[in-house]
Design an enzyme around this catalytic site. Structure first.
Site, PDB file in Angstrom:
ATOM      1  N   HIS A 125      -8.360  -4.085  -3.201  1.00 53.09           N
ATOM      2  CA  HIS A 125      -7.536  -3.268  -2.303  1.00 53.09           C
ATOM      3  C   HIS A 125      -7.990  -1.809  -2.351  1.00 53.09           C
ATOM      4  O   HIS A 125      -8.215  -1.183  -1.303  1.00 53.09           O
ATOM      5  CB  HIS A 125      -6.064  -3.384  -2.710  1.00 53.09           C
ATOM      6  CG  HIS A 125      -5.152  -2.504  -1.932  1.00 53.09           C
ATOM      7  ND1 HIS A 125      -4.353  -2.975  -0.925  1.00 53.09           N
ATOM      8  CD2 HIS A 125      -4.911  -1.165  -2.002  1.00 53.09           C
ATOM      9  CE1 HIS A 125      -3.665  -1.967  -0.409  1.00 53.09           C
ATOM     10  NE2 HIS A 125      -3.980  -0.853  -1.045  1.00 53.09           N
ATOM     11  N   GLU A 126      -8.132  -1.259  -3.559  1.00 60.88           N
ATOM     12  CA  GLU A 126      -8.527   0.147  -3.693  1.00 60.88           C
ATOM     13  C   GLU A 126      -9.962   0.372  -3.227  1.00 60.88           C
ATOM     14  O   GLU A 126     -10.266   1.389  -2.596  1.00 60.88           O
ATOM     15  CB  GLU A 126      -8.335   0.624  -5.138  1.00 60.88           C
ATOM     16  CG  GLU A 126      -6.917   0.481  -5.674  1.00 60.88           C
ATOM     17  CD  GLU A 126      -5.840   1.143  -4.833  1.00 60.88           C
ATOM     18  OE1 GLU A 126      -6.138   2.049  -4.025  1.00 60.88           O
ATOM     19  OE2 GLU A 126      -4.670   0.744  -4.978  1.00 60.88           O
ATOM     20  N   CYS A 171       0.846  -1.189   0.000  1.00 59.63           N
ATOM     21  CA  CYS A 171       0.000   0.000   0.000  1.00 59.63           C
ATOM     22  C   CYS A 171       0.883   1.241   0.000  1.00 59.63           C
ATOM     23  O   CYS A 171       1.885   1.300   0.717  1.00 59.63           O
ATOM     24  CB  CYS A 171      -0.897  -0.005   1.233  1.00 59.63           C
ATOM     25  SG  CYS A 171      -2.060   1.382   1.287  1.00 59.63           S
ATOM     26  N   HIS A 199     -10.198   0.876   0.437  1.00 54.89           N
ATOM     27  CA  HIS A 199      -9.851   2.233   0.884  1.00 54.89           C
ATOM     28  C   HIS A 199     -11.088   3.130   0.954  1.00 54.89           C
ATOM     29  O   HIS A 199     -11.184   3.989   1.833  1.00 54.89           O
ATOM     30  CB  HIS A 199      -8.832   2.876  -0.061  1.00 54.89           C
ATOM     31  CG  HIS A 199      -7.418   2.565   0.267  1.00 54.89           C
ATOM     32  ND1 HIS A 199      -6.825   2.962   1.444  1.00 54.89           N
ATOM     33  CD2 HIS A 199      -6.467   1.906  -0.433  1.00 54.89           C
ATOM     34  CE1 HIS A 199      -5.558   2.556   1.458  1.00 54.89           C
ATOM     35  NE2 HIS A 199      -5.315   1.913   0.332  1.00 54.89           N
TER      36      HIS A 199
END
Length: 165
Positions: free
Chosen positions: A138-139, A95, A142
């Site tokens: 993953h994004e 990250c 966020h």
């Protein structure tokens, strides 16, 4: 223009917040946000030799916006995971908000993502490519205030990134 110093780092409380949807009336702001995301990602790539995507909250832009740039730029506005596979893979995730730390996590092998582009056109994207599916998850996390540190398989799932040579 935002730079590497503007990137929020692990521990910043904003990284744990859920982002608000981008409103159609905010479309004129998207190009500037994307330029900032692109610039910071390029600076990360130059310094750390990694980076395929970045989410707006990593720059303190608390909007549901993701910028990917693997072989071409892709702007993802207000994404939703429509489906995810039952099958999962494990990987050492990284990250930009903690660039020297790797975290062992599990991610779905494939997914379907619905989103809008920078012209406000709707898309449904079936992603069966593993590295891309993992990146999108993953994004997407966020945008919901979830970091890969929170998805670690266990307490031994952390290691330092080897220093680039």
């Amino acid at each position: 223009m935002k730079h590497l110093d503007d990137l929020l780092l692990l521990g910043d409380p904003r990284l744990y917040e859920t982002c608000e949807p981008v409103l159609e009336s905010e479309l004129p702001l998207v190009a500037g946000w994307v330029a900032d995301l692109h610039n910071v990602m390029e600076e990360i790539r130059a310094k750390y030799q990694f980076g395929r995507g970045i989410a707006a909250p990593q720059l303190g832009i608390m909007k549901r916006l993701i910028y990917l740039n693997i072989d071409r730029p892709i702007v993802i506005i207000n994404p939703e995971l429509a489906t995810v596979s039952n099958e999962k893979n494990e990987l050492w995730d990284d990250c930009m908000s903690f660039p020297n730390l790797l975290v062992r996590v599990q991610r779905h092998c494939s997914l379907t993502l619905t989103y809008r582009d920078e012209q406000w056109k709707s898309h449904a994207w079936e992603v069966t490519d593993w590295p891309l599916s993992e990146l999108i998850q993953h994004e997407y996390d966020h945008l919901n205030g979830v970091l890969c540190t929170m998805r670690a398989i266990n307490e031994q799932s952390f290691r330092w990134r080897p220093t680039p040579s």
